[in-house]
Scaffold this active site. Sequence first.
Site, mmCIF file in Angstrom:
data_model
loop_
_atom_site.group_PDB
_atom_site.id
_atom_site.type_symbol
_atom_site.label_atom_id
_atom_site.label_comp_id
_atom_site.label_asym_id
_atom_site.label_seq_id
_atom_site.Cartn_x
_atom_site.Cartn_y
_atom_site.Cartn_z
ATOM 1 N N ASN A 198 0.801 -1.237 0.000
ATOM 2 C CA ASN A 198 0.000 0.000 0.000
ATOM 3 C C ASN A 198 0.829 1.280 0.000
ATOM 4 O O ASN A 198 0.424 2.273 -0.598
ATOM 5 C CB ASN A 198 -1.009 -0.016 1.154
ATOM 6 C CG ASN A 198 -0.347 -0.133 2.507
ATOM 7 O OD1 ASN A 198 0.803 -0.566 2.608
ATOM 8 N ND2 ASN A 198 -1.061 0.250 3.537
ATOM 9 N N GLU A 228 4.518 -4.944 11.880
ATOM 10 C CA GLU A 228 3.520 -3.891 11.639
ATOM 11 C C GLU A 228 2.378 -4.560 10.896
ATOM 12 O O GLU A 228 2.475 -4.794 9.689
ATOM 13 C CB GLU A 228 4.142 -2.773 10.787
ATOM 14 C CG GLU A 228 5.231 -1.994 11.499
ATOM 15 C CD GLU A 228 4.710 -1.187 12.669
ATOM 16 O OE1 GLU A 228 3.512 -0.839 12.676
ATOM 17 O OE2 GLU A 228 5.489 -0.931 13.593
ATOM 18 N N CYS A 264 -3.489 0.593 6.923
ATOM 19 C CA CYS A 264 -3.584 -0.313 8.080
ATOM 20 C C CYS A 264 -4.276 0.313 9.277
ATOM 21 O O CYS A 264 -4.954 -0.364 10.026
ATOM 22 C CB CYS A 264 -2.197 -0.792 8.465
ATOM 23 S SG CYS A 264 -1.045 0.568 8.728
ATOM 24 N N GLU A 281 7.741 1.531 14.748
ATOM 25 C CA GLU A 281 8.491 2.216 13.703
ATOM 26 C C GLU A 281 8.405 3.706 13.997
ATOM 27 O O GLU A 281 7.456 4.173 14.639
ATOM 28 C CB GLU A 281 7.916 1.905 12.321
ATOM 29 C CG GLU A 281 8.297 0.513 11.872
ATOM 30 C CD GLU A 281 7.996 0.192 10.416
ATOM 31 O OE1 GLU A 281 6.978 0.670 9.892
ATOM 32 O OE2 GLU A 281 8.778 -0.562 9.823
HETATM 33 P P1 NDP Z 1 0.912 -9.758 3.164
HETATM 34 O O1 NDP Z 1 1.022 -10.227 4.564
HETATM 35 O O2 NDP Z 1 0.181 -10.581 2.190
HETATM 36 O O3 NDP Z 1 2.365 -9.525 2.531
HETATM 37 C C1 NDP Z 1 3.322 -8.693 3.114
HETATM 38 C C2 NDP Z 1 4.700 -9.051 2.611
HETATM 39 O O4 NDP Z 1 5.075 -10.331 3.101
HETATM 40 C C3 NDP Z 1 4.782 -9.154 1.087
HETATM 41 O O5 NDP Z 1 6.044 -8.654 0.672
HETATM 42 C C4 NDP Z 1 4.664 -10.649 0.869
HETATM 43 O O6 NDP Z 1 5.207 -11.065 -0.361
HETATM 44 C C5 NDP Z 1 5.469 -11.183 2.037
HETATM 45 N N1 NDP Z 1 5.186 -12.564 2.437
HETATM 46 C C6 NDP Z 1 4.134 -13.353 2.102
HETATM 47 N N2 NDP Z 1 4.247 -14.559 2.717
HETATM 48 C C7 NDP Z 1 5.389 -14.525 3.455
HETATM 49 C C8 NDP Z 1 6.051 -15.467 4.314
HETATM 50 N N3 NDP Z 1 5.558 -16.674 4.562
HETATM 51 N N4 NDP Z 1 7.207 -15.091 4.903
HETATM 52 C C9 NDP Z 1 7.724 -13.855 4.696
HETATM 53 N N5 NDP Z 1 7.154 -12.929 3.892
HETATM 54 C C10 NDP Z 1 5.991 -13.250 3.278
HETATM 55 O O7 NDP Z 1 0.301 -8.271 3.262
HETATM 56 P P2 NDP Z 1 -0.183 -7.358 2.051
HETATM 57 O O8 NDP Z 1 0.955 -7.110 1.139
HETATM 58 O O9 NDP Z 1 -1.453 -7.923 1.538
HETATM 59 O O10 NDP Z 1 -0.479 -5.966 2.794
HETATM 60 C C11 NDP Z 1 -1.685 -5.655 3.403
HETATM 61 C C12 NDP Z 1 -1.589 -5.876 4.902
HETATM 62 O O11 NDP Z 1 -0.523 -5.107 5.433
HETATM 63 C C13 NDP Z 1 -2.819 -5.431 5.644
HETATM 64 O O12 NDP Z 1 -3.155 -6.396 6.603
HETATM 65 C C14 NDP Z 1 -2.373 -4.164 6.337
HETATM 66 O O13 NDP Z 1 -3.103 -3.876 7.495
HETATM 67 C C15 NDP Z 1 -0.943 -4.439 6.609
HETATM 68 N N6 NDP Z 1 -0.205 -3.205 6.795
HETATM 69 C C16 NDP Z 1 0.209 -2.846 8.053
HETATM 70 C C17 NDP Z 1 0.861 -1.644 8.262
HETATM 71 C C18 NDP Z 1 1.336 -1.241 9.632
HETATM 72 O O14 NDP Z 1 2.206 -0.385 9.714
HETATM 73 N N7 NDP Z 1 0.812 -1.809 10.712
HETATM 74 C C19 NDP Z 1 1.112 -0.714 7.155
HETATM 75 C C20 NDP Z 1 0.672 -1.205 5.882
HETATM 76 C C21 NDP Z 1 0.022 -2.400 5.724
HETATM 77 P P3 NDP Z 1 4.320 -11.017 -1.706
HETATM 78 O O15 NDP Z 1 3.230 -10.043 -1.517
HETATM 79 O O16 NDP Z 1 5.299 -10.558 -2.724
HETATM 80 O O17 NDP Z 1 3.838 -12.383 -1.903
#
Ligand code: NDP
Length: 484
Positions: free
Chosen positions: A148, A245, A279, A458
């Site tokens: 995002n 996060e 988020c 963070e």
């Molecule tokens: P995901 O959890 O699907 O993915 C996050 C990252 O983790 C991506 O780079 C993904 O790779 C990678 N990933 C996937 N599986 C694994 C694994 N088993 N081990 C290590 N890394 C892995 O989240 P989204 O990308 O869908 O993002 C949306 C989510 O992020 C929402 O829940 C949102 O609330 C949260 N978020 C939280 C924030 C905060 O600061 N608290 C800020 C922004 C978002 P790939 O996508 O390339 O498969």
Amino acid sequence: MLLKNFVDGQALSNTSGKTFPVINPATGQVIYQVEVADDSVKQAAIDSARRGFKIWSTKSSMERSRILLKAVELLRQRNDELAKIEVLDTGKPWQEASVVDVVTGADAIEFFAGLAPSIEGDQQDLGGDFYYTRREPVGICAGIGAWNYPLQIACWKSAPALACGNSMIFKASEETPHGAVKLAQIFSEAGVPAGVFNVIHGDGELGEWLTRHHDIAKVSFTGEVDTGRKVMAAAAGTLKQVTMELGGKSPLIIFADADLDEAVSAAMLANFYTQGEICTNGTRVFVHDDIRQEFLQRLITRTKKNIVVGDPLNPNTNFGALISAKHQQLVLGYIETAKQQGATLACGGSALKPQSAENGYFVEPTIFTDCHDDMDIIREEIFGPVMSVLSFTDEAEVIRRANDTHFGLAAGIFTLDIRRAHRVIHQLQAGICWINAYGNSPAQMPVGGYKMSGIGRENGAETLLQYTQIKSVYVGLNKIESPY
Ligand code: NDP
């Protein structure tokens, strides 16, 4: 365009030849191909990060600070070029990206660059002998980002890591990998040594590889709760430190004495900014019964009148496309379930095909009323433009209901009663709270979740502690006493 991995200060080709496409969510078109990090790239990234760490961690903190400040300057100079990349990768409006994404990323690097020379240990006299402490970097850190705010997340993770003298291997979401490579190029240009910030591309498996790797000391992860759980379990194998996060289902509580127009603005920002893909969104909007009708009337009028959906690059657009067709379907699925579970659809609720971007993955700004605490849209993170309005009558009741979730990322309250404002906020189980505001996140303010929304923080000076470790050094000046 072919986007390569960025390792050891330059683009690095893989040997497998494998690539994956990145799609512009506003057009549905492939905009570039990305080279997957194969075994050769992965090994090169680790070797290079090890070398980078050796050089970077022994530089003086003033020198690190100076180099990072140069990167800040370059980021700001290239604001528009970088903002455009974020718009094309994420589907968010230019109106936002041009004033938020790069700006807040650069702010974090500037903030931590300023703090770098203040990192210090202490010492205490023990009657002749003494000890001192050194605050040392932890080593090679892994950063794993969500889609995002791709560039901002890469900045927020690399800023404290690099300021403290660590190196970082960063994996962006495979849906939005361009911004992190641009940041790596800028670091390089600013004088950050090769290997200190490497960017590798791939899906969750690559993320998992990072979380299991013996040479990586710490993982900073941004993403969903379920993925966070997996990351933490994998990191436990080598006892890595983790920063998490994660997601949220945050309450926004509007009392009867609130400034109503301000409260409506906050509710719209907390649900429709970045088309709901934030988020900290305040997706459970609790409105006091006495003002409910008036609040809803103003909210629905403004939502229908003021939201401009369309080509995100058009500066007049203030509401963009969702990240993917899959995510669009997920959000529409939640809307259907909400209707079936008895919520009243007050506004929006459908996919959209705006004339200027008819193949994009848009969903209308959506508002549900007559919601109940046990509905799916109230319990689960949707990560789309879906606002749920709930009503309440009593302060204790709304605090209990606001806390009735396993998430604890953020919370907001609107009231003009200063005592109530602080009294309520102090009882809410959330790491990031706003009073008569919503969503502001300056680099100085630590952010992170309570409960299942996260571990660690963070931003804020607090974060320096998470990217350093204490070494205690006992110095003997007296003769050793020994019974042997
Ligand atoms: P995901 O959890 O699907 O993915 C996050 C990252 O983790 C991506 O780079 C993904 O790779 C990678 N990933 C996937 N599986 C694994 C694994 N088993 N081990 C290590 N890394 C892995 O989240 P989204 O990308 O869908 O993002 C949306 C989510 O992020 C929402 O829940 C949102 O609330 C949260 N978020 C939280 C924030 C905060 O600061 N608290 C800020 C922004 C978002 P790939 O996508 O390339 O498969």
